[in-house]
Design a protein around this motif. Structure first.
Motif, PDB file in Angstrom:
ATOM      1  N   ASN A  11       0.764  -1.084   0.052  1.00  0.00           N
ATOM      2  CA  ASN A  11       0.137  -0.028   0.041  1.00  0.00           C
ATOM      3  C   ASN A  11       0.859   1.127  -0.120  1.00  0.00           C
ATOM      4  O   ASN A  11       1.759   1.209   0.439  1.00  0.00           O
ATOM      5  CB  ASN A  11      -0.826   0.042   1.192  1.00  0.00           C
ATOM      6  N   VAL A  13       0.334   3.910   1.551  1.00  0.00           N
ATOM      7  CA  VAL A  13       0.243   4.159   3.040  1.00  0.00           C
ATOM      8  C   VAL A  13       0.930   2.931   3.815  1.00  0.00           C
ATOM      9  O   VAL A  13       0.352   2.260   4.127  1.00  0.00           O
ATOM     10  CB  VAL A  13      -1.248   4.561   3.688  1.00  0.00           C
ATOM     11  N   ARG A  15       2.808   0.491   6.107  1.00  0.00           N
ATOM     12  CA  ARG A  15       2.140  -0.335   7.395  1.00  0.00           C
ATOM     13  C   ARG A  15       2.743   0.186   8.649  1.00  0.00           C
ATOM     14  O   ARG A  15       2.210   0.574   9.811  1.00  0.00           O
ATOM     15  CB  ARG A  15       2.409  -1.554   7.400  1.00  0.00           C
ATOM     16  N   ARG A  66      -5.751   4.252   3.539  1.00  0.00           N
ATOM     17  CA  ARG A  66      -5.103   2.839   3.182  1.00  0.00           C
ATOM     18  C   ARG A  66      -5.897   2.265   2.408  1.00  0.00           C
ATOM     19  O   ARG A  66      -5.707   1.500   1.371  1.00  0.00           O
ATOM     20  CB  ARG A  66      -4.559   2.729   4.404  1.00  0.00           C
ATOM     21  N   ASP A  70      -5.949   1.062  -1.416  1.00  0.00           N
ATOM     22  CA  ASP A  70      -5.607  -0.422  -1.683  1.00  0.00           C
ATOM     23  C   ASP A  70      -5.912  -0.847  -3.023  1.00  0.00           C
ATOM     24  O   ASP A  70      -7.163  -0.940  -3.524  1.00  0.00           O
ATOM     25  CB  ASP A  70      -6.113  -1.132  -0.671  1.00  0.00           C
TER      26      ASP A  70
END
Length: 263
Positions: A11, A13, A15, A66, A70
């Motif tokens: 992603n 953003v 993790r 996020r 995705d």
């Protein structure tokens, strides 16, 4: 293609960012509970309550972004890839370079869009993002295009390819992350990408082009690129505004532009 396992594209953003945001919220919440049980300080309760609410809002908002981004969730990243490739004036014959390939998602999209092309993805794969070369190669294998897509480590500021090595080049939300020796300006990263495109080859780049701190005046930059001998240069400001959800626009549409053309 292995139907029992799906490709992992990660992603935009990271993790690690989400873990940090939720960790801050949980830490503040713990202090709120401690204060309620033991300290019973009214001023501290107000302050901790306010910071807890803000941290929760930030974590929840970025979690929404996020999910929206995705590739298999909200699919926003895929819409940006489609927008970029729709503006790539290329018939798909020859070699294409994906600069900053990350998890290989755009490289694989290119291989699907242009079945006769050979696609090369390069990335620095720093520890900030949840990506790796092994992940890219595995994703290409799972998607059934590993024979036409290759990946290698590289620096977008100094691409290890000769001049005019590729028939096309693409990049999506990468250039602003690249460290350059010229300070904050990311224009040299664009120029380096164009260096490896053949005369008559095509390019399409999505980045934070509307942020003057990174690119200056884009109108002037486009004129400069045209004056350098490029056959065609086009620029679309506010790229993605038509399909980015309103709630996600502060993160995913602010300053975004699409630069494309023919060398």
């Amino acid at each position: 293609m292995n139907s029992s396992k799906k490709a992992d594209y990660g992603n935009w953003v990271p993790r690690k960012l989400m873990n940090a945001l939720w960790g801050i919220f949980l830490g503040l919440l713990f202090l709120v509970i401690l204060n309620a049980l033991f300290w019973r300080d009214a001023a501290a309760a107000l302050l901790l309550g306010a910071f807890s609410a803000l941290s929760l809002a930030a974590a929840a908002y970025m979690q929404y972004c996020r999910r929206t981004i995705d590739l298999r969730g909200g699919g926003l990243s895929g819409k940006f890839y489609d927008e970029l490739l729709d503006h790539l004036a290329w018939q798909g014959q020859g070699r294409l370079l994906d600069i900053g390939c990350g998890s290989g998602a755009l490289s694989i999209c290119c291989a699907r869009r242009f079945p006769a092309a050979q696609v090369i993805g390069v990335d620095y794969w720093s520890g900030v993002w949840d990506y790796s070369q092994k992940q890219c190669e595995e994703n290409a294998r799972l998607e059934g295009c590993d024979g036409r897509v290759g990946f290698r480590h590289g620096d977008a500021a100094r691409l290890e390819f000769a001049d005019e090595s590729f028939d096309a080049a693409v990049s999506c939300f990468v250039f602003h992350e690249v460290k350059t020796i010229s300070g904050r300006s990311k224009r040299p990263v664009v120029e380096e990408a164009l260096r490896v495109v053949k005369k008559g080859g095509s390019f399409a780049f999505v980045d934070l082009f509307d942020r003057s701190a990174l690119y200056g005046d884009m109108g002037e930059f486009v004129r400069r690129l045209k004056d350098s001998g490029l056959r065609e240069v086009n620029y679309i400001p506010r790229a993605g505004a038509a399909f980015v959800p309103a709630l996600a626009r502060p993160v995913m549409a602010s300053g975004v532009g699409l630069l494309y053309g023919v060398k």
